[in-house]
Design a protein around this motif. Sequence first.
Motif, PDB file in Angstrom:
ATOM      1  N   PRO A 116       0.831  -1.213   0.000  1.00  0.00           N
ATOM      2  CA  PRO A 116       0.000   0.000   0.000  1.00  0.00           C
ATOM      3  C   PRO A 116       0.864   1.260   0.000  1.00  0.00           C
ATOM      4  CG  PRO A 116       0.016  -0.982   2.186  1.00  0.00           C
ATOM      5  CD  PRO A 116       0.721  -1.957   1.273  1.00  0.00           C
ATOM      6  N   GLY A 117       0.317   2.331  -0.542  1.00  0.00           N
ATOM      7  CA  GLY A 117       1.067   3.579  -0.568  1.00  0.00           C
ATOM      8  C   GLY A 117       0.396   4.628  -1.422  1.00  0.00           C
ATOM      9  N   VAL A 118       1.161   5.659  -1.741  1.00  0.00           N
ATOM     10  CA  VAL A 118       0.678   6.798  -2.526  1.00  0.00           C
ATOM     11  C   VAL A 118       1.601   6.996  -3.714  1.00  0.00           C
ATOM     12  CG1 VAL A 118       0.384   9.312  -2.505  1.00  0.00           C
ATOM     13  CG2 VAL A 118      -0.422   7.953  -0.572  1.00  0.00           C
ATOM     14  N   TYR A 119       1.026   7.306  -4.875  1.00  0.00           N
ATOM     15  CA  TYR A 119       1.824   7.590  -6.070  1.00  0.00           C
ATOM     16  C   TYR A 119       1.509   9.000  -6.551  1.00  0.00           C
ATOM     17  CZ  TYR A 119      -2.576   6.304  -8.340  1.00  0.00           C
ATOM     18  OH  TYR A 119      -3.896   6.228  -8.701  1.00  0.00           O
TER      19      TYR A 119
ATOM     20  N   LYS B  35      -3.933   0.219  -2.690  1.00  0.00           N
ATOM     21  CA  LYS B  35      -3.714  -0.907  -1.782  1.00  0.00           C
ATOM     22  C   LYS B  35      -2.528  -1.730  -2.263  1.00  0.00           C
ATOM     23  CE  LYS B  35      -8.636  -1.293  -0.632  1.00  0.00           C
ATOM     24  NZ  LYS B  35      -9.827  -2.167  -0.639  1.00  0.00           N
ATOM     25  N   ASP B  36      -2.363  -1.727  -3.587  1.00  0.00           N
ATOM     26  CA  ASP B  36      -1.252  -2.444  -4.216  1.00  0.00           C
ATOM     27  C   ASP B  36      -0.661  -1.490  -5.263  1.00  0.00           C
ATOM     28  OD1 ASP B  36       0.338  -4.013  -5.991  1.00  0.00           O
ATOM     29  OD2 ASP B  36      -0.723  -5.816  -5.351  1.00  0.00           O
ATOM     30  N   LEU B  37       0.480  -0.884  -4.949  1.00  0.00           N
ATOM     31  CA  LEU B  37       1.068   0.124  -5.833  1.00  0.00           C
ATOM     32  C   LEU B  37       1.371  -0.429  -7.221  1.00  0.00           C
ATOM     33  CD1 LEU B  37       3.445   1.934  -3.334  1.00  0.00           C
ATOM     34  CD2 LEU B  37       1.601   3.024  -4.620  1.00  0.00           C
ATOM     35  N   LYS B  38       1.895  -1.649  -7.281  1.00  0.00           N
ATOM     36  CA  LYS B  38       2.284  -2.233  -8.570  1.00  0.00           C
ATOM     37  C   LYS B  38       1.069  -2.379  -9.492  1.00  0.00           C
ATOM     38  CE  LYS B  38       4.840  -6.118 -10.547  1.00  0.00           C
ATOM     39  NZ  LYS B  38       5.613  -7.346 -10.236  1.00  0.00           N
ATOM     40  N   LYS B  39      -0.031  -2.924  -8.955  1.00  0.00           N
ATOM     41  CA  LYS B  39      -1.238  -3.112  -9.761  1.00  0.00           C
ATOM     42  C   LYS B  39      -1.838  -1.778 -10.172  1.00  0.00           C
ATOM     43  CE  LYS B  39      -2.971  -7.591  -8.147  1.00  0.00           C
ATOM     44  NZ  LYS B  39      -4.083  -8.276  -7.447  1.00  0.00           N
ATOM     45  N   ARG B  40      -1.920  -0.860  -9.217  1.00  0.00           N
ATOM     46  CA  ARG B  40      -2.607   0.404  -9.489  1.00  0.00           C
ATOM     47  C   ARG B  40      -1.853   1.234 -10.513  1.00  0.00           C
ATOM     48  NH1 ARG B  40      -5.611   3.022 -11.175  1.00  0.00           N
ATOM     49  NH2 ARG B  40      -6.862   4.760 -10.375  1.00  0.00           N
ATOM     50  N   VAL B  41      -0.547   1.392 -10.355  1.00  0.00           N
ATOM     51  CA  VAL B  41       0.228   2.226 -11.274  1.00  0.00           C
ATOM     52  C   VAL B  41       0.299   1.581 -12.653  1.00  0.00           C
ATOM     53  CG1 VAL B  41       2.480   3.268 -11.697  1.00  0.00           C
ATOM     54  CG2 VAL B  41       1.535   3.274  -9.393  1.00  0.00           C
ATOM     55  N   SER B  42       0.340   0.256 -12.702  1.00  0.00           N
ATOM     56  CA  SER B  42       0.397  -0.445 -13.994  1.00  0.00           C
ATOM     57  C   SER B  42      -0.812  -0.139 -14.859  1.00  0.00           C
ATOM     58  CB  SER B  42       0.490  -1.957 -13.770  1.00  0.00           C
ATOM     59  OG  SER B  42       1.680  -2.292 -13.088  1.00  0.00           O
ATOM     60  N   ASN B  43      -1.964   0.121 -14.221  1.00  0.00           N
ATOM     61  CA  ASN B  43      -3.188   0.414 -14.978  1.00  0.00           C
ATOM     62  C   ASN B  43      -3.056   1.667 -15.838  1.00  0.00           C
ATOM     63  OD1 ASN B  43      -4.602  -1.798 -14.004  1.00  0.00           O
ATOM     64  ND2 ASN B  43      -5.428  -0.684 -12.244  1.00  0.00           N
ATOM     65  N   TYR B  44      -2.197   2.591 -15.438  1.00  0.00           N
ATOM     66  CA  TYR B  44      -2.018   3.835 -16.201  1.00  0.00           C
ATOM     67  C   TYR B  44      -1.235   3.610 -17.496  1.00  0.00           C
ATOM     68  CZ  TYR B  44      -3.774   6.522 -12.238  1.00  0.00           C
ATOM     69  OH  TYR B  44      -4.559   7.041 -11.244  1.00  0.00           O
ATOM     70  N   PHE B  45      -0.581   2.455 -17.625  1.00  0.00           N
ATOM     71  CA  PHE B  45       0.273   2.208 -18.798  1.00  0.00           C
ATOM     72  C   PHE B  45      -0.324   1.178 -19.747  1.00  0.00           C
ATOM     73  CE2 PHE B  45       2.881   3.950 -15.469  1.00  0.00           C
ATOM     74  CZ  PHE B  45       3.680   4.863 -16.136  1.00  0.00           C
TER      75      PHE B  45
END
Length: 614
Positions: free
Chosen positions: A20-23, A39-49
């Motif tokens: 979990p964290g903030v981007y 909740k999951d930085l890797k999953k969440r940020v990957s959605n933007y790409f």
Amino acid sequence: MVLLIPKMSQPKISQLPSKPGVYRFLDAQHKILYVGKAKDLKKRVSNYFRKNLHDKKTIALMEKAASFEITITENENQALLLESNLIKQHRPKYNILLRDDKSYPYICLSKHEFPRLDYCRKVQRPAVREGLRYFGPYPNAGSVRENLSFIQKLFKLRQCSDVFFSHRSRPCLQYQINRCTAPCVKYVSKENYQVQVKDAIDFLEGKNNEVVHSVEQRMEFASQQLDYEHAAEWRDLLIRLRKLQATQFITGGKGNIDIFGASEKMGEIAIAVVSIRHGQMIGHKTFFPNLPPETTITEAFSAFIPQYYFNPIRESQQIDRIVLSHKIADKTWIQNALQEILHADIQIMDRHTSAFREWQSIATANALDALKQHQTEKNNILLKLELLQKKLHLENMPERIECFDISHTMGIATKASCVVFGVEGAIKKAYRQFDIENITPGDDYAAMQQVIARRYTKLKIDNKLLPDLIIVDGGKGQLKMAATVLESLQVSGVALMGIAKGSARKPGCEHIFLWGSEHEIVLSSDDPVLHLLQFIRDEAHRFAITAHRKKRAKNGLQSVLDTMTGVGKKRKSDLLKYFGGLQELKKASVFDISKVPGISTALAKYIHKVLHEG
């Protein structure tokens, strides 16, 4: 932990942690464009790409984003709190931003033999003002004044200042209109006044049943004692309490509830908050958050709720339930975070249950009504700005206007104001006031020169936005002075206007001059452009004269005593407290002044002499 990724490439994304964290997405100048939680930085940020992005907001964001950074948090709730704090701090372009007041009003009960109940904005810390008691915060000043009016009618507590209270020899108007029991002249005993105070406190804390029961007992006791006059007074109070109880009590219990309603129109969203405390509605407030394009009400609520409650003002409140007119994503996440951070068992409800359906409808109706009014006012201003462009023959419509005014009394306590207007109307957070110093007293030209120079030197150094139109309150002399300063600062592309009141000094008789034009601009008294310019000019005057009066009052209270040899801060404070103010001190004799602890007869003579020579 902060991880900075300067080049946004797919291999770098795979290295992100599943924590979990903030981007934060940043542009080429490292300015934050967007802050998000995960909740999951890797999953969440990957959605933007992803290649198949359909959301226009996300597409616009990714076109401008040059890099991003992340902060890993201990848990999901900390991520939500950090996101809210970063949004408030940096105000990113692509986030939903809550535009909120800096402070909220309270009702304050003073520590006194006969306590005073009054309106206040700022909560003093116990160490500074020990013994004060606060009730609130309330949604707006209107709700505070309405409650104070109720309490005055019901319990007749005083609202006058301690100085006013201590100098009364006969009752004031409040007693005559039955809004006070006149404790200042001992028309009520200390014991009976404390009964009034207790009833008021119970009322403010929502203990209406206890108040009603207590009043009933007093009425019955007075009747049994054949004290029919007092029994009638308690009866009248009981009737007013019953009526108030019937109109204010809500369906659904005695809890502390915030009910949110939202409405969307023409790309703008309004969110209304109806505040229920101890089963009573204490008021409502409407917000118009800054939104990225095509934001939905669901998205607005999800971003709005954390920003609204993660606030020191509201963290002290005991909220039981939050009722929303629309469903939101991450409801459980937000609810858990509020429970942990606010230390309260808060429930978020977004279903239209029978207990709250009517109140959800009221909140939504308030939001819709406020949004219509907001857009009507905005459209009226836009129309007037377009007409202003035509009348002044400007290349573009002025989207930002700054107006200056000078205020002083015979050259004393000179203040200058700068008010700012845009397409949305007055931008009060951009208002500024200036102390004018080191000029010949009463020299309005020099004062205008100083304020224009200080204002636009600062804007140029900070690389801030310059206005499209500058207005100075004054004629050709002030206009020329302002133009000379702007030329020396190399401020170009800005229209400059002067508005002089004219010899009659009546609305509609103004003389309007535009720098660079040989002829005066003539506008009829019913011209909407003139009305707009008058409103902006009058707002600058109001802001300047308010600042001037505060400075003049402060100087009047302090300057005479501050110049006296042997009168330091403590003695000055003792003198003012003993006599209740400077005016009463001036009336005092040498003998009276010498009664103040620490003031010798010689010093009293000196103080008396200076006060009557000054």
